[in-house]
Write an enzyme that holds these catalytic residues in place. Structure first.
Site, PDB file in Angstrom:
ATOM      1  N   GLY B  40      65.011 -24.497  12.904  1.00  0.00           N
ATOM      2  CA  GLY B  40      65.679 -24.047  14.123  1.00  0.00           C
ATOM      3  C   GLY B  40      66.546 -22.814  13.945  1.00  0.00           C
ATOM      4  CB  CYS B 249      43.426 -32.383  36.563  1.00  0.00           C
ATOM      5  SG  CYS B 249      42.189 -31.089  36.320  1.00  0.00           S
ATOM      6  CB  CYS B 252      39.473 -33.453  33.912  1.00  0.00           C
ATOM      7  SG  CYS B 252      41.250 -33.389  33.597  1.00  0.00           S
ATOM      8  CB  CYS B 274      44.178 -29.263  33.010  1.00  0.00           C
ATOM      9  SG  CYS B 274      43.905 -31.028  33.179  1.00  0.00           S
ATOM     10  CB  CYS B 280      40.653 -29.125  31.977  1.00  0.00           C
ATOM     11  SG  CYS B 280      40.244 -29.680  33.636  1.00  0.00           S
TER      12      CYS B 280
HETATM   13 ZN   LIG Z   1      41.915 -31.228  34.064  1.00  0.00          ZN
END
Ligand SMILES: [Zn+2]
Lengths: 260, 305
Positions: B40, B249, B252, B274, B280
């Site tokens: 970090g 989505c 999908c 997506c 996807c």
């Molecule tokens: Zn998708």
């Protein structure tokens, strides 16, 4: 004050030089819990240099400044580590600038300004932070409805109140004030002074107030240092110094006030 | 439906491997090692001029150039998609300067350079995720002075981050920050995952892959080593929350991935798909069907090479 108490701040022969130029020198005093000390003098008298040196912003060329923390440790504020210093500044100490813009974060709301010190010392409950911010706005007589407004939308007097709330929210024991009423209208000054006096008394704060305005120290300070050309020319109880000044320079200061 | 493309490109031998000279790559690797050693922490590095302007991922490109080898398989995504102009040009750059194979499949890639998104499918130990970062300093919003922000990191003095979150709640009633949402890495350094959506923050936490961040203009590299704790900052009474969508989505049917809104026509028609196009595609290849999957235009859109 009370004989048994330990000083909350001690200056021991403190000096600060800007190169070869004297800012202040040979300043010694003990400040006890609950005591308010005024430092008066004209501009160039070294009072602001002294304040910055006491607060740790300037390094003393000679002497030392020790303070007592809330855990009752005595620390030299110029040699403590940076994390300790930051914690001290946020928890034990407060600083009220003459210009509230120097002491406020202008790009976040009033509530965030008051809450910042709480968050800096680890508070992570929004509701608690907010209710403490509201409480403090009310204590400095700022309308709590304005908690989400930016400081820029506040008047000068309100900004100064906000700065005070932001400083006091963590319950500090020692507050440094640099011309706290400077730049404000006379009527606004008077109300702010009343507020400050009430807070200092109610909270049992110790304070160091630097000002050129003898009316401010008359109202706030128990004790006075009169400074001229970097040196303390007279010190004593406020009423004593103002009513019966001994040093010619103090006499001059008092008489110039009385004339105006 | 197309399969993820995997191309073996041609290395133009007039370039040194990965464009940068060996000394520069060593310098970048040293910065990366430092960044990995202090999770970090923003390690400074001497960012070089690249053949594209700042804002086009020059930080990420230099990090990728520092770690890429001839056997690597590279995937480049921008907003979750492999076929934006930016992603294509970075991919072409590495093909020309290294000859490595490229892929659109998250699973097949050994290095994934990204702006904005973390792939939906879980990453593995043998993968490196390289982020292109525009603004690496999480404290910049409230503290413009570089000397002060460095002190604050050194002293773990992070109250200001909560001031920012406080403002969010005061103004919006909730923590409205949805991108570049600050995190604490390994319980120590506060880091800006910019400009990744906060939806992806949990994916950073204890991720098996090495995560490297490169900021070209600001000359900083930082890292999250594998399996490192990454915690999103929040308040006790306003805990970190993931955004949710009402929609699935359209292609999908996934209800758990980060969705982009797509405008379909001038009449205000729209759908959600997506943002991770590879994810996807893979779901559809595995037989998942969304409400709009039968519609032909979307099929061609998703099949772009
Ligand atoms: Zn998708």
């Amino acid at each position: 004050m009370i004989g048994a108490a330990q000083p909350i701040l001690q200056a021991d022969d403190v000096a600060h030089y800007y190169g070869r130029h004297r800012g202040c020198e040979h300043v010694s005093f003990d400040l006890f819990p609950g005591e308010v000390m005024g430092v008066v003098g004209e501009s160039g008298s070294g009072k602001s240099t002294l304040l910055s040196t006491l607060y740790g912003r300037l390094t003393p060329t000679a002497g030392r400044v020790t303070c007592r923390t809330r855990t009752d440790e005595s620390v030299d504020i110029h040699t403590i580590s940076e994390p300790e210093r930051r914690l001290l500044m946020r928890v034990d100490w407060a600083f009220v600038h003459q210009n509230p813009r120097d002491g406020l974060r202008m790009n976040v709301s009033a509530g965030a300004n008051v809450g910042e010190r709480l968050m800096a010392v680890g508070e992570r409950h929004y509701g608690d932070i907010r209710s403490k911010a509201i409480d403090w706005l009310e204590r400095v007589e700022v309308d709590a409805e304005r908690i989400d407004d930016l400081p820029a939308t506040y008047s000068g007097g309100m900004q100064q109140r906000l700065q005070i709330a932001r400083n006091l929210v963590t319950g500090p024991r020692l507050i440094f004030m640099d011309e706290p009423t400077g730049g404000l209208d006379v009527s606004v000054q008077a109300r702010l002074l009343d507020l400050l006096r009430g807070l200092v008394t109610d909270l049992g704060l110790s304070a160091i107030v630097v000002t050129h305005d003898l009316a401010v120290v008359r109202l706030l300070a128990h004790r006075l240092l009169v400074m001229r050309k970097g040196r303390v020319v007279e010190s004593g109880l406020t009423d004593q110094v103002l009513d019966d000044p001994q040093h010619p320079y103090s006499q001059l200061l008092v008489s110039s006030i009385l004339r105006t | 439906m197309s399969q993820p493309s995997e191309t073996q490109g041609a290395w133009d031998p007039s370039y040194n491997f990965a464009f940068l000279d060996e000394q520069t790559k060593r310098m970048i690797r040293r910065a990366i090692l430092k960044a990995v050693a202090i999770p970090g922490y923003q390690a400074p590095f001497a960012s070089r001029e690249m053949p594209m302007p700042y804002g086009w991922g020059t930080g990420g490109i230099q990090v990728t150039a520092g770690v890429i080898g001839p056997d690597d398989v590279l995937k480049v995504i921008d907003q979750g998609s492999d076929d934006t102009t930016n992603a294509i040009s970075i991919r072409k750059f590495f093909v020309r300067t290294t000859g490595v194979r490229t892929t659109e499949s998250t699973g097949d890639a050994s290095i994934i350079q990204t702006r904005h998104r973390i792939p939906e499918s879980p990453l593995r130990e043998d993968q490196i995720l390289v982020y292109q970062v525009p603004i690496p300093e999480p404290l910049r919003f409230l503290e413009p002075r570089e000397t002060e922000t460095r002190q604050m990191h050194a002293l773990e003095d992070y109250g200001l981050m909560h001031v920012k979150l406080y403002e969010d709640i005061a103004r919006h009633g909730h923590i409205a920050t949805s991108y570049a949402y600050p995190v604490k890495v390994a319980g120590r350094y506060v880091m800006d995952p910019s400009p990744t959506p906060k939806f992806d923050n949990p994916k950073m936490d204890r991720c098996p892959a090495l995560q490297l961040f490169g900021a070209g203009r600001e000359k900083r590299i930082y890292a999250i080593p594998p399996y490192t704790e990454v915690k999103s900052l929040d308040f006790d009474d306003y805990p970190f929350e993931l955004p949710t969508w009402d929609a699935a989505c359209a292609l999908c049917g996934d209800t758990h991935s980060f969705l982009d809104e797509v405008i379909l026509d001038d009449a205000g028609g729209r759908m959600f798909v997506c943002s991770d196009t590879d994810h996807c595609r893979e779901r559809r290849a595995n037989g998942h069907v969304g409400p709009a999957a039968a519609a032909a235009p979307f099929e061609t859109m998703s099949a772009a090479p």
